[in-house]
Motif scaffolding. Structure first.
Motif, PDB file in Angstrom:
ATOM      1  N   ASN A  50       0.729  -1.383  -0.059  1.00  0.00           N
ATOM      2  CA  ASN A  50      -0.096   0.170  -0.049  1.00  0.00           C
ATOM      3  C   ASN A  50       0.822   1.231   0.100  1.00  0.00           C
ATOM      4  O   ASN A  50       0.500   2.248  -0.284  1.00  0.00           O
ATOM      5  N   GLY A  51       2.175   1.203   0.333  1.00  0.00           N
ATOM      6  CA  GLY A  51       2.892   2.167   0.373  1.00  0.00           C
ATOM      7  C   GLY A  51       2.822   3.170   1.492  1.00  0.00           C
ATOM      8  O   GLY A  51       3.035   4.554   1.425  1.00  0.00           O
ATOM      9  N   CYS A  52       2.290   2.560   2.666  1.00  0.00           N
ATOM     10  CA  CYS A  52       2.132   3.154   3.945  1.00  0.00           C
ATOM     11  C   CYS A  52       3.434   3.367   4.751  1.00  0.00           C
ATOM     12  O   CYS A  52       3.686   2.658   5.334  1.00  0.00           O
ATOM     13  N   THR A  53       3.963   4.447   4.629  1.00  0.00           N
ATOM     14  CA  THR A  53       5.340   4.835   5.162  1.00  0.00           C
ATOM     15  C   THR A  53       5.353   4.798   6.688  1.00  0.00           C
ATOM     16  O   THR A  53       5.839   4.197   7.499  1.00  0.00           O
ATOM     17  N   TYR A  54       3.968   5.260   7.311  1.00  0.00           N
ATOM     18  CA  TYR A  54       3.979   5.273   8.498  1.00  0.00           C
ATOM     19  C   TYR A  54       3.858   3.926   9.241  1.00  0.00           C
ATOM     20  O   TYR A  54       4.522   3.683  10.481  1.00  0.00           O
ATOM     21  N   ALA A 133      -7.469  -5.353   8.857  1.00  0.00           N
ATOM     22  CA  ALA A 133      -7.340  -4.468   9.835  1.00  0.00           C
ATOM     23  C   ALA A 133      -6.067  -3.456   9.495  1.00  0.00           C
ATOM     24  O   ALA A 133      -6.227  -2.241   9.288  1.00  0.00           O
ATOM     25  N   ILE A 134      -5.030  -4.106   9.020  1.00  0.00           N
ATOM     26  CA  ILE A 134      -3.703  -3.280   8.585  1.00  0.00           C
ATOM     27  C   ILE A 134      -4.142  -2.478   7.437  1.00  0.00           C
ATOM     28  O   ILE A 134      -3.707  -1.436   7.392  1.00  0.00           O
ATOM     29  N   ASN A 135      -4.953  -3.130   6.426  1.00  0.00           N
ATOM     30  CA  ASN A 135      -5.208  -2.432   5.152  1.00  0.00           C
ATOM     31  C   ASN A 135      -6.181  -1.196   5.639  1.00  0.00           C
ATOM     32  O   ASN A 135      -6.144  -0.025   4.848  1.00  0.00           O
ATOM     33  N   MET A 136      -7.220  -1.104   6.603  1.00  0.00           N
ATOM     34  CA  MET A 136      -7.718  -0.024   6.842  1.00  0.00           C
ATOM     35  C   MET A 136      -6.642   0.772   7.707  1.00  0.00           C
ATOM     36  O   MET A 136      -7.104   2.191   7.294  1.00  0.00           O
ATOM     37  N   PHE A 137      -6.105   0.628   8.610  1.00  0.00           N
ATOM     38  CA  PHE A 137      -5.110   1.446   9.189  1.00  0.00           C
ATOM     39  C   PHE A 137      -4.092   2.183   8.056  1.00  0.00           C
ATOM     40  O   PHE A 137      -3.918   3.540   8.136  1.00  0.00           O
ATOM     41  N   ASN A 138      -3.639   1.328   6.962  1.00  0.00           N
ATOM     42  CA  ASN A 138      -2.982   2.217   5.941  1.00  0.00           C
ATOM     43  C   ASN A 138      -3.644   3.150   5.352  1.00  0.00           C
ATOM     44  O   ASN A 138      -3.092   4.232   5.062  1.00  0.00           O
ATOM     45  N   ARG A 139      -5.058   3.020   5.005  1.00  0.00           N
ATOM     46  CA  ARG A 139      -5.748   3.704   4.334  1.00  0.00           C
ATOM     47  C   ARG A 139      -5.939   5.236   5.185  1.00  0.00           C
ATOM     48  O   ARG A 139      -5.934   6.143   4.579  1.00  0.00           O
ATOM     49  N   ALA A 141      -3.975   6.128   7.657  1.00  0.00           N
ATOM     50  CA  ALA A 141      -2.613   7.048   7.618  1.00  0.00           C
ATOM     51  C   ALA A 141      -2.209   7.688   6.287  1.00  0.00           C
ATOM     52  O   ALA A 141      -1.796   8.659   6.203  1.00  0.00           O
ATOM     53  N   ILE A 142      -2.563   7.061   5.071  1.00  0.00           N
ATOM     54  CA  ILE A 142      -2.155   7.495   3.770  1.00  0.00           C
ATOM     55  C   ILE A 142      -3.138   8.721   3.731  1.00  0.00           C
ATOM     56  O   ILE A 142      -2.586   9.730   3.060  1.00  0.00           O
ATOM     57  N   ALA A 143      -4.453   8.571   3.701  1.00  0.00           N
ATOM     58  CA  ALA A 143      -5.324   9.540   3.424  1.00  0.00           C
ATOM     59  C   ALA A 143      -5.129  10.828   4.232  1.00  0.00           C
ATOM     60  O   ALA A 143      -5.312  11.972   3.892  1.00  0.00           O
ATOM     61  N   SER A 144      -4.790  10.491   5.491  1.00  0.00           N
ATOM     62  CA  SER A 144      -4.467  11.753   6.598  1.00  0.00           C
ATOM     63  C   SER A 144      -2.960  12.164   6.284  1.00  0.00           C
ATOM     64  O   SER A 144      -2.700  13.308   6.711  1.00  0.00           O
ATOM     65  N   ARG A 145      -2.319  11.749   5.563  1.00  0.00           N
ATOM     66  CA  ARG A 145      -0.498  11.944   5.358  1.00  0.00           C
ATOM     67  C   ARG A 145      -0.192  12.088   6.965  1.00  0.00           C
ATOM     68  O   ARG A 145       0.485  13.083   6.926  1.00  0.00           O
ATOM     69  N   TYR A 146      -0.005  10.819   7.595  1.00  0.00           N
ATOM     70  CA  TYR A 146       0.577  11.037   8.634  1.00  0.00           C
ATOM     71  C   TYR A 146       2.086  11.305   8.541  1.00  0.00           C
ATOM     72  O   TYR A 146       2.672  10.784   7.732  1.00  0.00           O
ATOM     73  N   PRO A 147       2.617  12.187   9.140  1.00  0.00           N
ATOM     74  CA  PRO A 147       4.020  12.611   9.004  1.00  0.00           C
ATOM     75  C   PRO A 147       4.991  11.324   9.455  1.00  0.00           C
ATOM     76  O   PRO A 147       4.811  10.818  10.447  1.00  0.00           O
TER      77      PRO A 147
END
Length: 150
Positions: A50-54, A133-139, A141-147
């Motif tokens: 998903n490319g979720c860096t956070y 669950a992790i896919n939801m958290f990824n979405r 964090a990504i949509a919010s652009r967590y730093p």
């Protein structure tokens, strides 16, 4: 970069529901005997896709704290081409990847058959819920652009 709405803070009730779902998935994984290090590998792999860096940073750290090796973490994105992972881990990683990329392949029969060969029904369910669950958290964090700062 333009600031985004922090979804976890803007709707605390929805985020609390996600946290509760994640806790239930973790409890199911415990009951099914899914190794905590494997749980973190699944979270790392889904976050890579998903490319979720956070979440990548968080779950890589969590895996290391549990004693996961840097070698296995380094090659988890290419798990299918390595000899680092057991049959159970390979089946769980394949299932997690397919669930993460559900719009691409709709969890093909071959992946499910591979999982059925080495995972119990409870383990398949636990891997599926952990993946959801992790896919939801990824979405979130990504949509919010967590730093993600060093």
């Amino acid at each position: 970069m333009e600031p985004r709405v922090n979804l976890s803070k803007s709707d605390p009730a929805a985020y609390a529901a996600l946290l509760a779902m994640n806790k239930a998935a973790s409890d199911s994984a415990d009951a099914a005997g899914i190794d905590p290090k494997l749980r973190e590998l699944l979270k790392v792999r889904a976050s890579q896709i998903n490319g979720c860096t956070y979440c990548l940073r968080m779950h890589t750290r969590d895996a290391l704290e549990l004693g996961e090796s840097t070698d296995r973490l380094a090659v988890v994105s290419a798990w299918a081409d390595s000899e680092y992972f057991t049959a159970v881990e390979r089946a769980a990683l394949a299932l997690c990847e397919s669930i993460t990329m559900v719009s691409v392949d709709h969890v093909p029969h071959g992946v499910y058959t591979m999982a059925r060969a080495v995972l119990s029904d409870d383990q398949i369910s636990a891997v599926a819920w952990l993946s959801a669950a992790i896919n939801m958290f990824n979405r979130v964090a990504i949509a919010s652009r967590y730093p993600v700062k060093p």
